[in-house]
Enzyme design. Sequence first.
Site, PDB file in Angstrom:
ATOM      1  N   THR A 216       0.878  -1.171   0.000  1.00 16.22           N
ATOM      2  CA  THR A 216       0.000   0.000   0.000  1.00 16.22           C
ATOM      3  C   THR A 216       0.907   1.209   0.000  1.00 16.22           C
ATOM      4  O   THR A 216       2.065   1.098   0.358  1.00 16.22           O
ATOM      5  CB  THR A 216      -0.828   0.010   1.321  1.00 16.22           C
ATOM      6  N   ARG A 244     -13.211  -8.293  -1.069  1.00 22.93           N
ATOM      7  CA  ARG A 244     -12.563  -8.031   0.235  1.00 22.93           C
ATOM      8  C   ARG A 244     -12.054  -6.580   0.253  1.00 22.93           C
ATOM      9  O   ARG A 244     -11.421  -6.110  -0.678  1.00 22.93           O
ATOM     10  CB  ARG A 244     -11.417  -9.003   0.449  1.00 22.93           C
ATOM     11  N   VAL A 245     -12.345  -5.895   1.334  1.00 21.08           N
ATOM     12  CA  VAL A 245     -11.875  -4.521   1.490  1.00 21.08           C
ATOM     13  C   VAL A 245     -11.041  -4.452   2.766  1.00 21.08           C
ATOM     14  O   VAL A 245     -11.458  -4.963   3.809  1.00 21.08           O
ATOM     15  CB  VAL A 245     -13.073  -3.545   1.565  1.00 21.08           C
ATOM     16  N   GLY A 246      -9.883  -3.841   2.681  1.00 20.53           N
ATOM     17  CA  GLY A 246      -9.014  -3.717   3.854  1.00 20.53           C
ATOM     18  C   GLY A 246      -9.193  -2.388   4.549  1.00 20.53           C
ATOM     19  O   GLY A 246     -10.255  -1.741   4.475  1.00 20.53           O
ATOM     20  N   ASP A 247      -8.139  -1.955   5.200  1.00 23.20           N
ATOM     21  CA  ASP A 247      -8.196  -0.718   5.975  1.00 23.20           C
ATOM     22  C   ASP A 247      -8.037   0.535   5.120  1.00 23.20           C
ATOM     23  O   ASP A 247      -8.478   1.621   5.504  1.00 23.20           O
ATOM     24  CB  ASP A 247      -7.092  -0.721   7.052  1.00 23.20           C
ATOM     25  N   THR A 267       0.033   0.739   6.591  1.00 24.10           N
ATOM     26  CA  THR A 267       0.150  -0.305   5.574  1.00 24.10           C
ATOM     27  C   THR A 267       0.261  -1.631   6.327  1.00 24.10           C
ATOM     28  O   THR A 267       0.535  -1.651   7.517  1.00 24.10           O
ATOM     29  CB  THR A 267       1.393  -0.100   4.686  1.00 24.10           C
ATOM     30  N   GLY A 268       0.083  -2.711   5.600  1.00 23.44           N
ATOM     31  CA  GLY A 268       0.167  -4.018   6.244  1.00 23.44           C
ATOM     32  C   GLY A 268      -1.207  -4.664   6.388  1.00 23.44           C
ATOM     33  O   GLY A 268      -2.151  -4.290   5.684  1.00 23.44           O
ATOM     34  N   GLY A 270      -4.571  -5.262   6.847  1.00 23.28           N
ATOM     35  CA  GLY A 270      -5.644  -4.296   7.043  1.00 23.28           C
ATOM     36  C   GLY A 270      -6.671  -4.693   8.072  1.00 23.28           C
ATOM     37  O   GLY A 270      -7.186  -3.845   8.823  1.00 23.28           O
TER      38      GLY A 270
HETATM   39  N1  GLY Z   1      -3.388  -2.401   4.215  1.00 19.22           N
HETATM   40  C1  GLY Z   1      -3.852  -2.807   2.973  1.00 19.22           C
HETATM   41  C2  GLY Z   1      -4.853  -3.877   3.012  1.00 19.22           C
HETATM   42  O1  GLY Z   1      -4.942  -4.599   3.983  1.00 19.22           O
HETATM   43  O2  GLY Z   1      -5.591  -4.022   2.051  1.00 19.22           O
END
Ligand code: GLY
Length: 368
Positions: A216, A244-247, A267-268, A270
Amino acid sequence: MKTTPTDAAPPSDQPEGMSRRELVAGGALTAAALATSGAQRAQAEERSSVAVASANGLEAVGRAVAQMDAGISPVEAAVHGVAVVEDDPDDVTVGYGGLPNSEGVVQLDSCCMDGPTMRAGAVAALEGFRHPAQVALQVLQRTTRVLLVGEGAARFARTIGFEEENLLTEKARKIWLYWKANMSDRDDWIPGPGQTEDSDVQWFMNTYGPVRPTGTINLCAVDGNGDVGGTTTTSGLFFKIPGRVGDSPLIGAGLFVDNEVGAAGSTGRGESVIQIAGGHTVVEFMRAGKSPEAACLAALERLVQATRVPYLLDDKGRPSFNVKFYAVNKAGETGSATIWSGGRHAVCRTGSKPVHLDSAYLYERDPK
Ligand code: GLY
């Protein structure tokens, strides 16, 4: 004159009894953002702009600072800065060339936030547009809403006039196909001839190994007036479940901005950031008086405490994944911290070249 996303008044949500025209005429919608006094301007000339980002944002922080020095607002400068990474086909974690979901479709997530107005824009699971941060900025500037997802987000981008294209590069397609053919001996795929020897596949395995990480870019910025903004943009977890949606597109998780305090993003992994509202948590620790670096470390400690399921822990009970936080406070101090040692971040200030700095960390990586 300084441009701000608040130059365009929002089309609705005005207080009852007042038309939008009356509000604009009365200055109610724009006064806070535009009222920069002569004294403030003089002070700004003495102060510098600063941007902090994930390690892949070295060029991006330089661009963001140059933009802020030219009078562009921090949120717009941040979005313009990360475009260089969204355009880069060799960064397989963001924008064009990002690694796809499990069905080979590139789905992008992004958000941005403007400190002076606390307005935000975001898109999630957006397909076919290489600059999700710019689409998120349009959500901020041209709608009264914050988050658009999936086909709705794509329709919005089309309506605004963004160019639609296939984001799956040949390199990303080969890596995705390799992953499919090798992820299990119980599915329908078998490794193809020469697949393992392919230079793009070998690059991927050397860079990321057999695990499935997330990449990210987060960029947080403060200008000479002490105004704050930021953005986060990603293709998300490699080979994720479609949808799928992350942070990264979630305000308060992958990014949070408060003009009284500063900005922070991540980042990382999520899901772990979402569980502790990571970006917001870092900002709240700064509000309580911690430096940006100490605030990032304190948020990571909270994240570790919240990590309880065995499949996310190593044999010593520590997280088996990584998360990185990045932060800047209103005074222009920057910091970053990661769960595992070895992380770096990018920083740039007015008058200086962008540099990589080591990030603080909670745990030393075991020697290999
Ligand atoms: N931090 C990015 C994700 O988990 O999609």
